[in-house]
Design an enzyme around this catalytic site. Structure first.
Site, PDB file in Angstrom:
ATOM      1  N   LYS A 104       0.872  -1.172   0.000  1.00  9.35           N
ATOM      2  CA  LYS A 104       0.000   0.000   0.000  1.00  9.35           C
ATOM      3  C   LYS A 104       0.909   1.220   0.000  1.00  9.35           C
ATOM      4  CE  LYS A 104      -3.387   2.712   2.434  1.00  9.35           C
ATOM      5  NZ  LYS A 104      -3.817   3.163   3.779  1.00  9.35           N
ATOM      6  N   GLY A 165      -8.206   9.546   9.609  1.00  7.82           N
ATOM      7  CA  GLY A 165      -8.540   9.603  11.024  1.00  7.82           C
ATOM      8  C   GLY A 165      -9.549  10.654  11.408  1.00  7.82           C
ATOM      9  N   ALA A 191      -9.725   6.031   4.214  1.00 10.20           N
ATOM     10  CA  ALA A 191      -9.593   7.226   5.057  1.00 10.20           C
ATOM     11  C   ALA A 191     -10.907   7.994   5.178  1.00 10.20           C
ATOM     12  CB  ALA A 191      -8.495   8.159   4.564  1.00 10.20           C
ATOM     13  N   GLY A 192     -11.220   8.350   6.415  1.00 15.26           N
ATOM     14  CA  GLY A 192     -12.373   9.193   6.707  1.00 15.26           C
ATOM     15  C   GLY A 192     -13.617   8.450   7.121  1.00 15.26           C
ATOM     16  N   ASN A 213      -9.439   1.974   9.650  1.00 13.27           N
ATOM     17  CA  ASN A 213      -8.555   1.784  10.794  1.00 13.27           C
ATOM     18  C   ASN A 213      -9.081   2.525  12.021  1.00 13.27           C
ATOM     19  OD1 ASN A 213      -4.911   1.988  11.307  1.00 13.27           O
ATOM     20  ND2 ASN A 213      -6.508   1.357  12.672  1.00 13.27           N
TER      21      ASN A 213
END
Length: 264
Positions: A104, A165, A191-192, A213
């Site tokens: 990644k 995040g 993301a987000g 995550n």
């Protein structure tokens, strides 16, 4: 009974994945919390930030020791790299450790908003693809950049929904829709995502997978949130395959109107 997700596999670089949820391994309070979340998520692919592992002490345990490699595919990522050269070096290190040819690709010089650098990402992708890596690049939700990376030979494109995040959800919804419409490789929204409805919306747009995550790791109950996001991913995929009704500007009765008696 198998779910539709399992009957509708995702194929990345020739590898079949039953789960369309990828999970990160950062920010957990303990390995136990991380492993419980991974188990509850049903995911098969897990990202690990190689640069943030302490590899100096050969006896010291790391995340790599906690994860059962026979059950999960490890996706090394280049988080923490600010330039293409740094990212290339980390990818080569992962390969030399026997981790994976998959990587990644993250190149992020911006310390506040953590937006990826498009020029350095392209530069790194060009080198890594030429060296035989299966590159999954993390990018701004830029359809032009996504197309250029695909043309270089990356095996996915991974546009952000909003800053890493932030839990803001899909702030780049229209751009993601265009990327999905034009891409010929899997699109992974990364993301987000903060809650299951964000993941479901990404899948309803036609994204092939999502990577999560912080939403899981920082939840009060990470395992329960992982399970909830798994269900959001599955629901969103089913909705996409089923085909939503068109949006209308006016109402449309759900019951037949023909043959209804009218008062005289």
């Amino acid at each position: 009974m198998q779910t539709l997700t399992h009957a509708d596999p995702l194929v990345v670089a020739g590898v079949t994945l039953r789960s369309r949820l990828f999970l990160g391994t950062g920010k957990y309070t303990s390995d136990e919390a991380m492993l419980a979340a991974i188990e509850a998520s049903g995911c098969e692919l897990i990202t690990v930030a190689l640069r943030r592992l302490d590899l100096d002490g050969p006896i010291k345990k790391t995340i790599l020791d906690a994860i059962d490699w026979s059950r999960y595919r490890i996706l090394p990522n280049t988080a923490g790299c600010r330039t293409a050269d740094e990212a290339i070096r980390i990818a080569r290190l992962a390969r030399s450790m026997g981790l994976s040819d998959w990587v990644k690709l993250e190149v992020i010089p911006d310390p506040r908003y953590l937006f990826p650098d498009p020029e350095e990402t392209l530069k790194a992708a060009r080198v890594l693809v030429a060296e035989g890596f299966q590159v999954l690049p993390y990018i701004n939700a830029d359809p032009v950049l996504a197309r250029k990376l695909e043309e270089l030979g990356t095996v996915t494109v991974m546009p952000l929904g909003s800053p890493i995040g932030s839990g803001q959800g899909l702030q780049t919804l229209e751009q993601i829709r265009i990327i999905v419409e034009e891409a010929r490789v899997p699109v992974v929204v990364d993301a987000g995502i903060g809650v299951p409805s964000d993941a479901a919306l990404a899948m309803e747009l036609g994204a092939d997978a999502v990577l999560v995550n912080s939403a899981v790791a920082l939840a009060k109950d990470p395992a329960l949130m992982a399970e909830a996001i798994k269900e959001g991913v599955e629901a969103g995929r089913k909705a996409y395959l089923a085909g939503r009704i068109p949006r209308r500007g006016d109402a449309s009765p759900s019951s037949p109107t023909e043959g209804i008696s009218r008062p005289s």
